[in-house]
Design a protein around this motif. Structure first.
Motif, PDB file in Angstrom:
ATOM      1  N   ASP A 772       0.844  -1.206   0.000  1.00 51.48           N
ATOM      2  CA  ASP A 772       0.000   0.000   0.000  1.00 51.48           C
ATOM      3  C   ASP A 772       0.879   1.256   0.000  1.00 51.48           C
ATOM      4  OD1 ASP A 772       1.024  -0.415   2.509  1.00 51.48           O
ATOM      5  OD2 ASP A 772      -0.794   0.108   3.589  1.00 51.48           O
ATOM      6  N   TYR A 773       1.968   1.202  -0.737  1.00 51.54           N
ATOM      7  CA  TYR A 773       3.003   2.247  -0.659  1.00 51.54           C
ATOM      8  C   TYR A 773       2.456   3.633  -0.982  1.00 51.54           C
ATOM      9  CZ  TYR A 773       7.522   4.541  -1.309  1.00 51.54           C
ATOM     10  OH  TYR A 773       8.593   5.379  -1.208  1.00 51.54           O
ATOM     11  N   GLU A 774       1.724   3.764  -2.079  1.00 57.81           N
ATOM     12  CA  GLU A 774       1.244   5.089  -2.477  1.00 57.81           C
ATOM     13  C   GLU A 774       0.312   5.673  -1.419  1.00 57.81           C
ATOM     14  OE1 GLU A 774       1.748   2.640  -4.632  1.00 57.81           O
ATOM     15  OE2 GLU A 774       3.347   3.684  -5.716  1.00 57.81           O
ATOM     16  N   ARG A 775      -0.590   4.829  -0.909  1.00 58.89           N
ATOM     17  CA  ARG A 775      -1.523   5.325   0.115  1.00 58.89           C
ATOM     18  C   ARG A 775      -0.789   5.693   1.389  1.00 58.89           C
ATOM     19  NH1 ARG A 775      -3.790   3.562   4.551  1.00 58.89           N
ATOM     20  NH2 ARG A 775      -2.875   1.486   4.341  1.00 58.89           N
ATOM     21  N   TYR A 776       0.148   4.836   1.793  1.00 59.48           N
ATOM     22  CA  TYR A 776       0.817   5.069   3.069  1.00 59.48           C
ATOM     23  C   TYR A 776       1.785   6.247   2.975  1.00 59.48           C
ATOM     24  CZ  TYR A 776       2.621   3.834   7.647  1.00 59.48           C
ATOM     25  OH  TYR A 776       2.959   3.859   8.982  1.00 59.48           O
ATOM     26  N   ALA A 777       2.587   6.284   1.899  1.00 61.24           N
ATOM     27  CA  ALA A 777       3.574   7.363   1.759  1.00 61.24           C
ATOM     28  C   ALA A 777       2.892   8.714   1.608  1.00 61.24           C
ATOM     29  CB  ALA A 777       4.486   7.093   0.573  1.00 61.24           C
ATOM     30  N   GLY A 778       1.689   8.723   1.041  1.00 61.35           N
ATOM     31  CA  GLY A 778       0.980   9.982   0.852  1.00 61.35           C
ATOM     32  C   GLY A 778       0.045  10.341   1.977  1.00 61.35           C
ATOM     33  N   SER A 779       0.049   9.557   3.047  1.00 64.59           N
ATOM     34  CA  SER A 779      -0.845   9.821   4.165  1.00 64.59           C
ATOM     35  C   SER A 779      -0.341  10.991   4.989  1.00 64.59           C
ATOM     36  CB  SER A 779      -0.974   8.588   5.053  1.00 64.59           C
ATOM     37  OG  SER A 779       0.257   8.314   5.702  1.00 64.59           O
ATOM     38  N   GLY A 782       2.961   9.642   6.668  1.00 64.03           N
ATOM     39  CA  GLY A 782       3.926   9.499   5.596  1.00 64.03           C
ATOM     40  C   GLY A 782       5.291   9.010   6.045  1.00 64.03           C
ATOM     41  N   ASP A 786      12.122   8.210   0.622  1.00 64.68           N
ATOM     42  CA  ASP A 786      11.625   7.401  -0.482  1.00 64.68           C
ATOM     43  C   ASP A 786      12.317   6.042  -0.361  1.00 64.68           C
ATOM     44  OD1 ASP A 786      11.300   6.048  -2.921  1.00 64.68           O
ATOM     45  OD2 ASP A 786      11.130   7.927  -4.038  1.00 64.68           O
ATOM     46  N   ARG A 797       5.260  -3.934  -4.541  1.00 67.81           N
ATOM     47  CA  ARG A 797       3.923  -3.369  -4.387  1.00 67.81           C
ATOM     48  C   ARG A 797       2.810  -4.402  -4.551  1.00 67.81           C
ATOM     49  NH1 ARG A 797       7.230   0.678  -5.641  1.00 67.81           N
ATOM     50  NH2 ARG A 797       6.658   2.850  -5.215  1.00 67.81           N
TER      51      ARG A 797
END
Length: 856
Positions: A772-779, A782, A786, A797
């Motif tokens: 869930d990289y995109e969701r988690y990194a953009g939370s 965060g 990177d 992913r």
């Protein structure tokens, strides 16, 4: 009106009332009067978000007051020991009273209404508020129906009783203890035993259960004792199977069995009561409440079903041994009650709603109750001096909590083994003690055993200082720079990691007084001038008040929850790892939460970091601390990763040997997931095909997977999903020192856990399974980095990329890959030696010892 509709209508009412009460108080009062007399209506447009909790409670108080039925005198009298005379009784009820199943009037029963008309697993709606605004207008009954006494069905005495036993078990370490096997074996002489353990059990442990039961299951359901009984009845054993028995006995593992159960079942068979236990107690039956005894249970049918102000005041039989005749088990209403049992937010809710609630339900159904001890006893006889007489009269059990918690401060519990064996010479007290010392909280046992009878006959009960008293004591107590305090982890209560490494560096330094402040886990530490005391004890408070330096792992107030002045004590924050995820002030833009974090950070004299890059991240997290307060010493715990094995502390070497024995020549790949807020939805769900692939991969590569779940994951999500792979349990209960795991492991799989950075010290392969990289990194929280830029291993992913990475994980690396690994590791580590602890000690001593130069 559904609960969701009620929530919308109620929030709309609160918003409108809040607007009116300032500008037009009469209109605000009229609004509530109209809602009370006519009932709530669902608005056409839902309100824009929930109201402030304080405003919502103020509106609830106004509604209850306007209704005029709240019996303040009765409510207050029922809790005279807990409710301040100046406190508003209605406000207390609306804030906490209803959640504790306190009734606002004897004409309304909170739990019965809640169970019948609302979600029993949610405390989002105050049942009395619902009744006043909706229920009474819809004709819903405020009290449960009370049935006429049910005539017992005569048992066929020409044959032996057929009994089933539904047994609820739990073990914090996933162990089937010897005392449990002995208890189940004795029960199996009289019953077909079916057991459900609320934990993960290895196959070898579950096999021990299967030897002495008709059926055994294990999974962490989190529903405690009554939940286990419900799951066994409705899913695992089944109602049809239970209908074949004359009696169903509900038993849990909270007590030690002292003697054979022959007399217990003889008395049970002699009783015609449909409901039977070992003791019947009532909180209000005591000398302070004007009671005198003995009172035979046979005359208490009315009292058993009578309304009470508080659920905890009800007459009830304990849940540790509770027998129900077939007549009860076949009752459709009883089965419906069991079907409704669900997970509760707190263990105390289970006790009140379901253990006492079951007694209430059976009483209202008209069933007759009886007990092994056939007279009513004050609450709770198994924790008072009355227990000795019960033991002499043949009582079969010893409650573990008598020693583990001593809830009523019975003196001289420390002598429990002698007391028990004087009455029951054959009782296996040494076996019980092994279990007690393993599973009970060490600090609570110490406190329990410290309650002693003085020579003059009075009782000495240890009393800790209140927060106010601690603040005053701190202002007048001298501190000593050479007194170093090491509080254990506030969450898993281990003495490990950075704080343990710093302690080991100075353990034999007689110039420093080392104070280890423990919690639930026993800590054994040797050295010169070492003191080990519970944090929450008079001795712990005495020592920490004098400690000039305190080494914390999270924040000063989390690790030492006393109001100590940072002007009188230097707090050195060792933290617990190099962070990947943003935290502290780095994760919050503003508001009250950020202000609270800033106050916590300001209490720290210094924070440990491992590199220049790490210092920048920690500066952001610990703002407003400056770079001069970030000590780039390296993390002390990493000394245990790179140091020669023969130089490690004895217990770490022993743990290494134990882990290697468990690994048994295979290659260990650790799976260390991070914590996810939404535990039911955020974790990756491995499919059956994916589990099958992982099993084949483990066999092909001679790998055993070791799982160390985050301590906040009470459901043990991944241990359950990966159970077909027979993973090793690497929990902090079994392996408190992560560094031991790092030394033995051949590789690491994680998602965003900071352990991946510490693991780089080993030079071994890592994989980030960041599904869930995109969701988690953009939370909102965060990441600081990177992952693909800083980690030497792949960031996967999906399972396809993850399985592909596993296929090459353990293959030899090329020279280029080694160089890349070393470069990425250098981002996080300016030191790769085993001297980080020494550097920390030098920095601390430099604060108060003249002539000490850090790094010299």
């Amino acid at each position: 009106m559904s609960p969701d509709q009620f929530t919308v209508a109620w929030q709309d009412l609160v918003h409108r009332w809040d607007v009116l009460r300032t500008d037009d108080p009469d209109a605000a009062a009229a609004l509530l009067t109209a809602a009370s007399t006519s009932g709530l209506t669902v608005p056409d447009t839902a309100p824009n978000g929930p109201p402030d909790r304080t405003i919502e409670r103020e509106c609830a108080v106004a509604v209850v007051a306007a209704a005029g039925a709240f019996d303040e005198a009765g409510y207050r009298a029922a809790r005279d020991e807990a409710l301040d005379p100046d406190a508003d009784a209605i406000e207390h009820f609306c804030r906490v009273g209803w959640r504790a199943l306190g009734n606002p009037e004897l004409g309304f029963d909170v739990w019965s209404y809640w169970l019948a008309h609302l979600d029993p697993g949610s405390d989002a709606i105050n049942p009395y508020l619902h009744y006043l605004l909706v229920g009474r207008h819809a004709g819903l009954a405020p009290l449960p129906e009370r049935h006429a006494p049910v005539t017992p069905v005569a048992r066929d005495h020409s044959r032996a009783s057929r009994r089933a036993c539904l047994f609820a078990a739990y073990d914090v370490d996933g162990v089937v203890d010897d005392y449990l096997v002995a208890y189940l074996r004795e029960l199996s002489r009289f019953c077909d035993v079916y057991v459900l353990a609320d934990c993960v059990l290895a196959d070898s442990e579950r096999a021990r259960l299967e030897e002495v039961t008709r059926g055994a299951w294990a999974w962490p359901h989190g529903m405690h004792d009554v939940g286990a009984y419900a799951l066994l009845a409705r899913e695992l054993v089944g109602w049809d199977a239970l209908s074949a028995y004359d009696d169903v006995v509900l038993v849990n593992d909270s007590a030690y069995l002292l003697r054979p159960l022959d007399e217990v079942f003889v008395r049970r068979d002699a009783s015609e009561a449909q409901v039977w236990g070992l003791v019947a107690v009532r909180r209000t039956y005591s000398a302070e409440h004007g009671a005198s005894g003995p009172v035979p249970l046979s005359g208490l049918a009315d009292a058993w079903a009578a309304p009470e102000w508080r659920m905890t005041d009800r007459l009830h039989l304990g849940s540790s041994f509770f027998a129900l005749r077939k007549q009860v088990v076949d009752d459709p209403a009883f089965r419906e009650w069991v079907e409704a049992v669900c997970r509760q937010p707190r263990k105390s809710d289970v006790t009140v709603k379901y253990e006492i609630g079951l007694n209430q339900f059976l009483a209202l159904r008209g069933y007759r109750a009886d007990a092994f001890v056939d007279v009513l006893l004050p609450f709770h006889p198994l924790y008072t001096g009355a227990y000795v007489e019960l033991l002499r009269d043949g009582f079969p059990l010893l409650k573990r909590n008598l020693m583990a918690e001593n809830p009523l401060d019975l003196p001289d519990v420390a002598d429990w083994k002698r007391l028990v064996t004087e009455i029951v010479p054959d009782a296996p007290v040494e076996m019980f003690e092994r279990n007690l010392l393993r599973v009970a909280a060490d600090d609570r046992i110490r406190r329990s055993f410290a309650v002693r009878t003085r020579p003059d006959g009075t009782v000495d009960v240890p009393q800790t200082l209140t927060r106010r008293e601690m603040r005053h004591a701190d202002a007048r107590t001298p501190t000593y720079d050479h007194w170093w305090a090491f509080p254990v982890c506030a969450y898993d209560h281990t003495f490990a990691g950075n704080e343990r490494a710093v302690f080991e560096e100075v353990r034999d330094d007689p110039s420093i007084k080392k104070i280890i402040l423990t919690r639930s886990r026993e800590v054994v530490a040797e050295g010169e001038n070492v003191v080990v005391v519970p944090l929450h004890s008079p001795e712990g408070q005495w020592h920490v008040l004098r400690a000039g330096h305190i080494f914390v792992k999270h924040t000063p107030r989390i690790n030492v929850p006393f109001p100590l002045s940072p002007r009188r004590h230097r707090f050195v924050n060792l933290w617990h790892g190099i962070p990947l995820k943003r935290f502290g002030t780095a994760a919050i833009d503003g508001g009250a939460q950020r202000e609270a974090i800033v106050r916590h950070n300001l209490a720290c004299t210094a924070v440990i970091t491992s590199s220049r890059i790490d210092s920048l991240a920690m500066e952001a997290a610990f703002a407003p601390l400056g770079l001069d307060q970030l000590w780039m010493t390296g993390l002390p715990r990493n000394d245990f990763i790179v140091r020669d094995e023969e130089q490690l502390p004895d217990d770490l070497r022993e743990t290494l040997d134990r882990l290697r024995d468990e690994v048994a020549g295979r290659r260990l790949v650790m799976f260390l997931p991070t914590f996810k807020q939404d535990q039911e939805k955020a974790y990756y769900e491995f499919s059956d095909d994916e589990i099958s692939w992982l099993r084949d991969w483990c066999e092909r590569e001679n790998v055993v997977i070791g799982v160390r779940e985050h301590m906040a994951d009470r459901a043990h999500t991944y241990s359950r999903m990966l159970a077909p792979l027979e993973p090793l349990n690497l929990s902090s209960r079994r392996y408190p020192d992560l560094e031991v795991l790092y030394r033995v492991a051949d590789g690491l799989v994680t998602d965003y856990s900071s352990c991946v950075v510490d693991f780089l010290m080993t030079g071994k392969p890592v994989i980030s399974f960041a599904y869930d990289y995109e969701r988690y990194a953009g939370s909102e929280r965060g990441l600081f980095y990177d992952l693909e830029q800083v980690l030497p291993g792949p960031v996967c992913r999906d399972f396809a990329s993850f399985s592909s990475a596993l296929d090459t994980m353990l293959a030899p690396r090329t020279t280029e890959q080694d160089e890349d690994y070393a470069w990425r590791r250098s981002i996080f580590f300016d030191h790769v030696d085993d001297s980080s602890s020494r550097r920390v000690v030098e920095r601390v001593k430099a604060l108060y010892v003249e002539g000490i130069v850090p790094g010299a």
